[in-house]
Design a protein around this motif. Structure first.
Motif, PDB file in Angstrom:
ATOM      1  N   PRO A  26       0.816  -1.228   0.000  1.00 22.35           N
ATOM      2  CA  PRO A  26       0.000   0.000   0.000  1.00 22.35           C
ATOM      3  C   PRO A  26       0.845   1.271   0.000  1.00 22.35           C
ATOM      4  O   PRO A  26       1.709   1.456   0.871  1.00 22.35           O
ATOM      5  CB  PRO A  26      -0.812  -0.115   1.297  1.00 22.35           C
ATOM      6  N   GLN A  70       0.072   4.411   0.661  1.00 26.10           N
ATOM      7  CA  GLN A  70      -0.098   5.272   1.829  1.00 26.10           C
ATOM      8  C   GLN A  70       0.777   4.804   2.985  1.00 26.10           C
ATOM      9  O   GLN A  70       1.409   5.603   3.672  1.00 26.10           O
ATOM     10  CB  GLN A  70      -1.561   5.263   2.279  1.00 26.10           C
ATOM     11  N   LEU A 100      -6.358  -2.793  -0.964  1.00 29.18           N
ATOM     12  CA  LEU A 100      -5.285  -2.038  -0.333  1.00 29.18           C
ATOM     13  C   LEU A 100      -4.879  -0.815  -1.147  1.00 29.18           C
ATOM     14  O   LEU A 100      -4.297   0.131  -0.607  1.00 29.18           O
ATOM     15  CB  LEU A 100      -4.058  -2.931  -0.124  1.00 29.18           C
ATOM     16  N   GLY A 101      -5.177  -0.834  -2.437  1.00 25.97           N
ATOM     17  CA  GLY A 101      -4.782   0.267  -3.305  1.00 25.97           C
ATOM     18  C   GLY A 101      -5.824   1.354  -3.436  1.00 25.97           C
ATOM     19  O   GLY A 101      -5.577   2.386  -4.068  1.00 25.97           O
ATOM     20  N   GLN A 134      -8.669   4.835   1.585  1.00 26.26           N
ATOM     21  CA  GLN A 134      -9.270   4.261   2.790  1.00 26.26           C
ATOM     22  C   GLN A 134      -9.574   5.342   3.822  1.00 26.26           C
ATOM     23  O   GLN A 134      -8.817   6.307   3.969  1.00 26.26           O
ATOM     24  CB  GLN A 134      -8.316   3.237   3.413  1.00 26.26           C
ATOM     25  N   LEU A 157      -2.655   3.474   6.765  1.00 22.79           N
ATOM     26  CA  LEU A 157      -3.277   3.002   5.528  1.00 22.79           C
ATOM     27  C   LEU A 157      -4.268   4.008   4.964  1.00 22.79           C
ATOM     28  O   LEU A 157      -4.598   3.972   3.776  1.00 22.79           O
ATOM     29  CB  LEU A 157      -4.014   1.691   5.780  1.00 22.79           C
TER      30      LEU A 157
END
Length: 384
Positions: A91, A93, A113-114, A117, A225
């Motif tokens: 990820p 972030q 995850l990409g 969020q 994240l």
């Protein structure tokens, strides 16, 4: 990355004394963990490693059984993944925080995850109104394309995960245990549902038991994240405040939903707002703020206002809106917790009549009872 390439990463990650910051130091000195493991302690010192990190390499044989367990976990199912800092799927972030984990154990969809969020966190001992608010916000925010990220704990965390799932959105659960040790037990089923519609992740290797001392490490991942952290309901000592503090350190947005000055479960949120967190009362407030964050591409609006719940939401009770006695009782309550005796004196009703009316109001979602015989109004009437 194949298993032979993964082994040096997992070995180094398991060495005593090697955490995220030490691992970064190793990568800066050697470029890759395999080179570090092949070097002598004296070579490590020559490359600038401190004594503890340089000497840790001597323990690599002792951790191989654990590494074998990690790799066995990976190969046991197709939806399991181990990401390292060298993996393109890691990820973005998270990669740029001060102490990113060198290894991530993932179960579920790597694609989640990409996506942008939003962390949603709060107390484990949530009130009914706090839970309802968290569910509403999670559902509505998930419709904008935000992935809802939280810690799989009881209370607000679990409600936020379920809200995103209910909306058909994606959600990510961050654990502080090994990937095969789902905690708490009550949320095992929820964790499996999250893995199907998002991901369950941890930085801790297999075999790591639940340890409250690891919660701060987990919390930094929740905020790391995410592009922002929303605190829904939190007391003055809530772990959710740790997550919000890490968010500030990581230059993330921090949002908080205000609550009654009389509620201990609102003190943390109110404190955050006093200290500069953005006060939000609707999902759209969060969406509007996040539009200014680079790389966040959301749908134009969230679903309808998360706090504007219509009278049918609680399964009926329209007659309450038409009854002036109930209207007077609700108006007398206000929105702060009030004791039964105080309320009886305020409205001039006998205890038996007041009890019956409060039971009806609670049944239809207008009122919530709490510890100590107190009642709180949590919903508007259609007429006021």
């Amino acid at each position: 990355m194949d298993l032979d390439e993964l082994r040096p990463w997992l070995t180094t990650w398991r060495l005593p004394g090697i955490g995220p910051v030490a691992f970064q130091t190793i990568l800066e000195a050697f470029g890759e963990p395999a080179a570090y493991l092949a070097a002598t302690p004296s070579e490590g010192r020559r490359r600038g490693l401190d004594e503890k990190i340089a000497e840790a390499v001597a323990g690599q044989q002792a951790v191989q059984a654990g590494v074998d367990q990690d790799l066995a976990w990976l190969e046991a199912a197709d939806d399991r993944h181990i990401l390292t800092l060298a993996d393109p799927a890691y990820p973005a972030q998270l990669r740029h925080i001060a102490d990113p984990p060198a290894v991530l154990f993932v179960r579920g969809r790597l694609e989640a995850l990409g996506e942008p969020q939003l962390a949603m966190v709060g107390t484990r001992n949530a009130s009914q109104s706090g839970s309802d608010t968290a569910a509403d916000f999670a559902r509505h925010l998930a419709t904008t394309g935000l992935v809802i990220t939280s810690g799989l704990a009881l209370g607000i965390d679990a409600v936020a995960h379920r809200g995103a799932l209910d909306a058909g959105g994606q959600t990510i659960a961050v654990m502080g245990t090994g990937p095969e040790r789902l905690y708490p037990r009550d949320n095992h089923g929820l964790a499996h549902a999250i893995a199907e519609q998002g991901a369950v992740i941890t930085e801790m290797p297999t075999g790591t038991p639940m340890d409250r001392g690891l919660f701060p490490r987990r919390n930094r991942l929740i905020s790391g994240l995410s592009v922002g952290v929303l605190v829904v309901e939190a007391g003055a000592q809530s772990g959710a405040l740790q997550t919000s503090q890490r968010a500030v350190e990581q230059n993330r947005e921090v949002f908080a939903i205000p609550g009654s000055i009389h509620s201990p479960l609102a003190r943390g949120c109110n404190q955050l707002i006093q200290n500069g967190a953005k006060l939000v009362t609707a999902a759209q407030d969060v969406v509007d703020e996040l539009r200014h964050v680079q790389g966040v591409d959301l749908q134009k609006t969230a679903a309808p206002d998360a706090l504007a719940i219509d009278a049918s939401a609680a399964g009926g009770g329209d007659w309450i809106d038409e009854d002036p006695a109930y209207g007077a009782l609700l108006d007398a309550m206000g929105y702060d917790p009030i004791g039964f005796d105080t309320l009886a004196e305020r409205v001039g009703l006998t205890p038996d009549i007041l009890s019956s009316m409060l039971l009806s109001l609670e049944m239809y979602g207008y009122v919530e009872s709490s510890h100590g015989g107190r009642y709180t109004r949590i919903r508007h009437r259609a007429g006021g």
